[in-house]
Every structure is written in structure tokens, then in C-alpha cells.
Design an enzyme around this catalytic site. Structure first.
Site, PDB file in Angstrom:
ATOM      1  N   LYS A 116       0.826  -1.213   0.000  1.00 52.26           N
ATOM      2  CA  LYS A 116       0.000   0.000   0.000  1.00 52.26           C
ATOM      3  C   LYS A 116       0.860   1.263   0.000  1.00 52.26           C
ATOM      4  O   LYS A 116       0.537   2.257  -0.651  1.00 52.26           O
ATOM      5  CB  LYS A 116      -0.934  -0.006   1.206  1.00 52.26           C
ATOM      6  CG  LYS A 116      -2.090  -1.003   1.099  1.00 52.26           C
ATOM      7  CD  LYS A 116      -3.011  -0.883   2.288  1.00 52.26           C
ATOM      8  CE  LYS A 116      -4.264  -1.733   2.114  1.00 52.26           C
ATOM      9  NZ  LYS A 116      -3.989  -3.156   1.996  1.00 52.26           N
ATOM     10  N   GLU A 200      -3.201   6.678   7.951  1.00 52.64           N
ATOM     11  CA  GLU A 200      -3.891   7.670   7.130  1.00 52.64           C
ATOM     12  C   GLU A 200      -4.946   8.397   7.957  1.00 52.64           C
ATOM     13  O   GLU A 200      -5.457   7.861   8.948  1.00 52.64           O
ATOM     14  CB  GLU A 200      -4.584   6.996   5.944  1.00 52.64           C
ATOM     15  CG  GLU A 200      -3.654   6.406   4.923  1.00 52.64           C
ATOM     16  CD  GLU A 200      -4.413   5.767   3.769  1.00 52.64           C
ATOM     17  OE1 GLU A 200      -3.792   5.572   2.721  1.00 52.64           O
ATOM     18  OE2 GLU A 200      -5.605   5.457   3.929  1.00 52.64           O
ATOM     19  N   ARG A 292      -6.873  -8.381  -8.914  1.00 53.51           N
ATOM     20  CA  ARG A 292      -7.579  -9.645  -9.125  1.00 53.51           C
ATOM     21  C   ARG A 292      -9.036  -9.342  -9.430  1.00 53.51           C
ATOM     22  O   ARG A 292      -9.459  -8.177  -9.403  1.00 53.51           O
ATOM     23  CB  ARG A 292      -7.496 -10.508  -7.869  1.00 53.51           C
ATOM     24  CG  ARG A 292      -7.955  -9.746  -6.621  1.00 53.51           C
ATOM     25  CD  ARG A 292      -8.024 -10.625  -5.394  1.00 53.51           C
ATOM     26  NE  ARG A 292      -8.121  -9.860  -4.161  1.00 53.51           N
ATOM     27  CZ  ARG A 292      -9.218  -9.274  -3.701  1.00 53.51           C
ATOM     28  NH1 ARG A 292     -10.328  -9.338  -4.408  1.00 53.51           N
ATOM     29  NH2 ARG A 292      -9.220  -8.616  -2.560  1.00 53.51           N
TER      30      ARG A 292
END
Length: 673
Positions: A116, A200, A292
Site C-alpha cells: 500500500k 492515514e 484480481r
């Protein structure tokens, strides 16, 4: 096109891939663990090969074994589904080295988006908007806390290599940071083998909107519109829909363009999903990319009329994308509900057991006025059948229920109706919760954000109401008819055996004892009449008669009304499905429990099979009600065992790392004097 593929997965997604392969004339090879020897995905594929024992690390995560099976069976490509090895770059590279096509993106793209923090840096360079936060490599706890203080609380901690809602914690203040960080890292290392986290800013009332992208090997990349996945519990999706309510054409184009830019920045190929977190004002920020096919891909299929698995196979075989951006249109509205074996009233605790009874809504196909597009009004994607077991080894999903409507209002109505037709007996399920959710004012009015469930807890987790008289009547009639059948079967020639309820010169009045899951007790009095019964309960008296019976389906006359329902018996529990509801009534038979006594308590037990990952109390410690004592990991999630009341820990019975069985006592505990 491929002649044979291996499906390196299980359950619903393996069955889903197999269905499209069969439609395209492609043969399929299933792989399975010892726990899945009789699984549905094994039955629907053309061939099946045993991988190994039940634990995923010894079966579905064994890339070398899977590649060897693919080569031995003559498969030309491997479809990884989602989860397991679907986003494993090393596995994708190993497939290529073995001469097999990996039906997914290039390994480099997976690596770029798999972290990430690295992905955030790439997106920043590509001009994709980002949420304020820290995405670097420094993992010192004190440093991360300073970064969280700088960002400003609340802060969201996320496993850098994470996904599926695992390894995520919301931290409301600086005092709670250290404990949340430790818990986040424990879950991250357990689920992904990497305890690196990022921090975050946690946005207030955000929406979770994702864009489906598709790219081919010829340099083309398009987006197939959006899905709103805001309704979540424990950061995992519960309901998904497409298109997103309130989405303007301008915002859709902006988010779609940003998603395509994200995909192109990493040289993406195949199906992928770019996830955004969106403010109520319409601003949006890149969150992550799932490299995916997503669990919720059917809602995109329903509104576009496309088969995304077919697109995956064609792109992996080197074909160009079947359509261009300008060829795509949105048709109607679609909703997906995830049917799970879990108990919403107990913190969505997963449930294990056998599906003793499973009845699903019938799929409906119809034509949309004058167009060649023909979606199914109701679709069920499932990897289990009646009689199958939900085990502690894998995700407890039973099925995905997908509906389509000409607009959102019609889709909502169809979803509520379909959920009312879904019947599960044998383990806890979330169908009733999903129905309340779909019918709630907040969801019906599209007042969406990721905290919708928590904000509406008083409605969604309302105290259980009393079981209606109609359900009591159906359960009682089913019980009495069962007793009649048993009496006849004991001695078919005995006339007394056929005269259940008969009394000389009197009417037989019988009091039945039922209890529901909420602890409410019911004592209906049934007086036997020549052609039925008289039911008396709580001041109500009404005649009851059996009108028709077809197996477990009953029709009874209740006064002047006719009541229809299904009654499934599971031991002493009667599962009554009627009027769109599911009512569980436990028959209290005093003769069946003669001599039994209540076992003395005092030991906190494991709610399900799992592993002890933390022991937070010590022998002799005084603890307060609600204080965490033991943390277990079960079904890839952490579960905290807390003190039920003030008391003293007498003995710790398990250590960190120990595997425990369902119901095993974890520690001896006594109430404070």
C-alpha cells in the site's frame, strides 16, 4: 483459446470460474484439500486432484504443488480466483517459468500495488489524489505515533500488505494508539506474513467506491463503471451495488479516468479494481488497487451484460478487449448481498457446522423491454450445497445473492423478497440481518457511508420481538403431526396409536413449551378437536386446522386466515419460515431432559476453534467487567475474550500459540466477592 485450465481456488469463486469455462468449451481441473474432498467445486470441474491437508498453508497456498498438478494434468493456464495465491507475484512468476499462463496481471504490477505504501507513491506520481497520511518504511512505534499525532485523529492504521479488511484499526486518540498498533501488527503478520503498517487520516462518513478496470496486452485499458461498497462491518463489505447512488456523469468519468491512470502506471493487464474513499462532497482519494477479480464483480456484470471471467480468459489468451470504452452502457441497477455463516448479534462471530437445510430463491431470467440485454432478476453464486459443512479452515461465505432491477427501487424490492425466500438451518446466518439492512431507512434512501451499520445499530440490532402466533401455530402443528407419524410407525395395527389426543368423554388439553433464541418462553395450550385444535395463548383463543402438508411445507387455517410456511426440525429446534421471517423455537420436552442438571460455570470458553495469540491477564489478577483477557485468532480474524463481570482470574489454561477447540475453557474465572 485455452483447452484446459486449472482453478487454484475453492468455494464460490472456483464454481464461478468453472461455469464460464464450461460455457466456452474449456475443460477445468479442480484442486482441493482434505477438508474439501466432497466440496461443490470438486464436483463441477472435469477433473480434481488432492492438494493436501485442510490448513491453507499446506494446500491452497502451496504454489509448487499447484503448478505440478497443472503440468501433470495438461492444463495450459491457472486461474487463481480471489484470495489465496491470486495476488502473489512469486506464484505468477513461477507459473510463467513453468510455461503456464497466469490468468491475472503481471507480477510487476502486483508487486507495485501489493504494498500500500509503495502504491501510494506511484499514484502520487501518476496524479491520482491521495488521502493525507504516512506511507513510508519507518516502523518504530514512537515514530508512527508522532506521525499519527501530526495527521490528526482519528487515524486509520492499515497493514501495508493487507486486504479484505484484515489488519486495520481505527484509532480515536493518542492514548489508544499503542494498543491498536500492536493488535494491527499481530493480525498483519498472521494474515500476510508482513507486519508493516501505514497510517492515514480517517475520513468522517466516507463512502467506499471502486472502479472496475480491464486492460489487455495490446495497450488498451478501460473502466467498466463503479460499485458502491460502503456498507461494511469490521472493514469488510456486506452489501455492494452498481451503479453508485448519486453518481454524476462528470464524477464517474473523473474516477474512471483516475482508475485507468492508476492501472496504466503499473503496466496492468487483466481485471482489476481501483478502490477510492470518497467524501460526501464528491471529492475522492485513492485507497488501494486489488489486482484480481473482486468478490462483488457480479453487480458489474449485471449492469453491463458482460461476463468478466470470460474477459479474463480472452485477455490472458492474448486477445484484445472485447469492447471499447464508448461501447459500454449502464443498464438498470444491481445489488449483491453476501450470505455468511455468522451471527450478527454476537459481533458477526463466524459460525461453523453443517448446512442441514438450504433453500435459495429461484433464479429468474427475463427480457428488458425491447433491448437484447437479458439480465437475471435473481442470481445466486454459491460454493456449497445442502449437507455441506462450513469449516473453521476457510472463509464462512455461503453464497452471494445478486439481484437486478430497472432502477434502484426495484432492485431493493427484489433483494428484500429474495432474502425472505432464503432458508438456512444448521448454523447461524446473517440473512435476517441483511433483510433489515436492505429495508432500513438509511439504506433505502442511499444515506451511505462506511459507518452506516454502526450509525443504525438501534434498528439493525433491535431486540428480538416475540414470535408471532402464526409461527407458533405452524411449529406446534408440525410437532403434533410428527408425533402422530411416530405413533403410527411404532405399531401401525394399534388403533390407540392412531388416536393421538383422543380422550373418553373429554377433550384433551395439552400445554406445549417453546423458547425462542431471545429467551422468550411460550406455553400455547392446544385442545384437541375432531377436525383440528383450539389454540389458546396470552388471552387469545383461535381454532387451528391443518389444510395441507407437503413434506416440510405446511398450510394451516388460523381462525379465518390461512397461513403458509416451511418448518424444518433440527433436533429440538423448529425453524419456521413464514411471512418473510425466520423464527427459531426450541421445544422444551421435560421428559427428554429428566435427570439433567445445570453444569456449574466459572470458565470462559472459546467461541469457536482457533489459536491463542495473546494472553492479557495473569493468574490471581483482579479484573473489571469488559476487560480483555485473551485474544484468539479464528477464521483469519481476531476475537477478544473479555471478563463477563468483575472477578478474579484463578488459572490460565492455554498459552500463546496454542490451538483450542470450540467450547474449550480458556481460563478459570470467579466473580468478585
Amino acid at each position: 483459446m485455452f483447452k484446459k485450465i486449472l482453478i487454484a481456488n475453492r468455494g464460490e469463486i472456483a464454481c464461478r470460474v468453472a461455469a464460464t469455462a464450461r460455457k466456452m468449451g474449456i475443460r477445468t481441473v479442480a484442486v482441493y484439500s482434505e477438508a474439501d474432498a466432497n466440496a461443490k467445486h470438486v464436483a463441477v470441474c472435469d477433473e480434481a486432484v488432492l492438494l493436501g491437508p485442510a490448513p491453507a498453508k499446506e494446500s491452497y497456498l502451496c504454489g509448487e504443488k499447484i503448478i505440478a498438478i497443472a503440468l501433470a494434468t495438461g492444463a495450459q493456464a491457472i486461474h487463481p480466483g480471489y484470495g489465496f495465491l491470486s495476488e502473489n507475484a512469486e506464484f505468477a512468476e513461477a507459473c510463467a517459468e513453468a510455461g503456464l499462463v497466469f490468468i491475472g496481471p503481471p507480477a510487476a504490477a502486483m508487486r507495485a500495488m501489493g504494498s500500500k505504501s509503495a502504491a501510494k507513491s506511484l499514484m502520487e506520481k501518476a496524479g491520482v489524489p491521495l488521502v493525507p497520511g504516512y506511507h513510508g518504511d519507518e516502523q518504530d512505534a514512537a515514530f508512527l505515533q508522532r506521525e499519527a499525532d501530526r495527521i490528526g485523529y482519528p487515524v486509520l492504521l492499515k497493514a501495508s500488505a493487507g486486504g479484505g479488511g484484515k489488519g486495520m484499526r481505527v484509532v480515536d486518540n493518542a492514548e489508544a494508539f499503542r494498543e491498536a498498533l500492536a493488535s494491527c501488527k499481530r493480525e498483519a503478520i498472521s494474515s500476510f506474513g508482513d507486519d508493516k503498517v501505514l497510517a492515514e487520516k480517517y475520513l468522517q462518513r466516507p463512502r467506499h467506491i471502486e472502479i472496475q478496470v480491464f486492460a489487455d496486452t495490446h495497450g488498451d485499458c478501460i473502466y467498466l463503471f463503479e460499485r458502491d461498497c460502503s456498507v461494511q462491518r469490521r472493514h469488510q463489505k456486506v452489501l455492494e451495488e452498481a451503479p453508485a447512488p448519486g453518481m454524476t456523469d462528470e464524477r464517474r468519468a473523473a474516477m474512471g479516468d483516475a482508475a485507468v491512470a492508476a492501472a496504466k502506471a503499473v503496466g496492468y493487464v487483466g481485471a482489476g479494481t481501483v478502490e477510492f474513499i470518497a467524501n460526501q462532497d464528491g471529492s475522492f482519494y485513492f485507497m488501494e488497487m486489488n489486482t484480481r477479480l473482486q468478490v462483488e464483480h457480479p453487480v458489474t456484470e449485471m449492469i453491463t451484460g458482460l461476463d468478466l471471467v470470460e474477459w479474463q480468459l480472452r485477455v490472458a489468451a492474448g486477445e484484445p478487449l472485447p469492447k471499447r470504452q464508448d461501447d459500454l452502457r449502464i443498464h438498470g441497477h444491481a445489488l449483491e448481498a453476501r450470505i455468511y455463516a455468522e451471527n450478527p448479534d454476537k459481533g458477526f462471530l463466524p459460525s461453523i457446522g453443517t448446512l442441514r437445510h438450504l433453500d435459495t430463491p429461484e433464479a429468474v431470467q427475463f427480457e428488458v423491454g425491447g433491448t437484447p440485454y437479458q439480465p437475471a432478476a435473481v442470481r445466486v453464486d454459491s460454493g456449497v450445497r445442502e449437507g455441506d459443512a462450513i469449516s473453521p479452515w476457510y472463509d464462512p461465505m455461503i453464497a452471494k445473492l445478486i439481484v437486478w432491477g430497472a432502477d434502484r427501487k426495484q432492485a431493493l424490492a427484489r433483494m428484500a423478497q429474495a432474502l425472505s425466500q432464503y432458508q438456512i438451518v444448521g448454523l447461524a446466518g446473517n440473512v435476517a440481518f441483511l433483510k433489515r439492512l436492505v429495508e432500513s431507512e438509511a439504506f433505502a434512501n442511499a444515506d451511505l457511508d462506511t459507518g452506516l451499520i454502526e450509525r443504525n445499530a438501534d434498528v439493525l440490532f433491535a431486540p428480538a420481538r416475540s414470535v408471532p402466533v402464526a409461527a407458533l401455530a405452524l411449529a406446534a402443528v408440525a410437532l403434533i403431526e410428527h408425533e402422530k407419524a411416530e405413533a403410527r410407525g411404532t405399531n401401525a395395527a394399534d388403533p390407540w396409536g392412531r388416536a393421538v389426543g383422543w380422550r373418553l368423554n373429554a377433550r384433551y388439553a395439552r400445554t406445549l413449551a417453546f423458547r425462542d433464541d431471545g429467551g422468550h418462553e411460550y406455553a400455547p395450550v392446544f385442545t384437541y378437536l375432531p377436525h383440528g385444535w383450539e389454540l389458546a395463548i396470552r388471552g387469545l383463543s383461535v381454532d387451528v386446522a391443518l389444510l395441507a402438508r407437503d413434506g416440510v411445507d405446511l398450510s394451516v387455517r388460523l381462525g379465518d386466515a390461512s397461513v403458509h410456511g416451511t418448518v424444518r426440525r433440527d433436533g429440538e429446534a423448529f425453524h419456521v419460515f413464514t411471512g418473510g421471517g425466520h423464527h427459531v423455537l426450541h421445544h422444551e420436552d421435560p421428559l427428554a431432559h429428566a435427570g439433567e442438571s445445570e453444569v456449574e460455570g466459572g470458565r470462559l470458553t472459546a467461541p469457536m476453534p482457533g489459536k491463542v495469540v495473546a494472553v492479557l491477564a495473569s493468574q490471581g489478577q483482579d479484573v473489571k467487567k469488559g476487560e480483555p483477557l485473551v485474544i484468539m485468532e479464528a477464521m483469519k480474524m481476531e476475537h477478544t475474550i473479555a471478563a463477563p463481570h468483575d472477578g478474579i482470574v484463578d488459572e490460565i489454561l492455554y498459552a500463546v500459540g496454542d490451538q483450542v477447540a470450540d467450547g474449550a475453557p480458556l481460563l478459570a474465572f470467579r466473580a468478585a466477592a
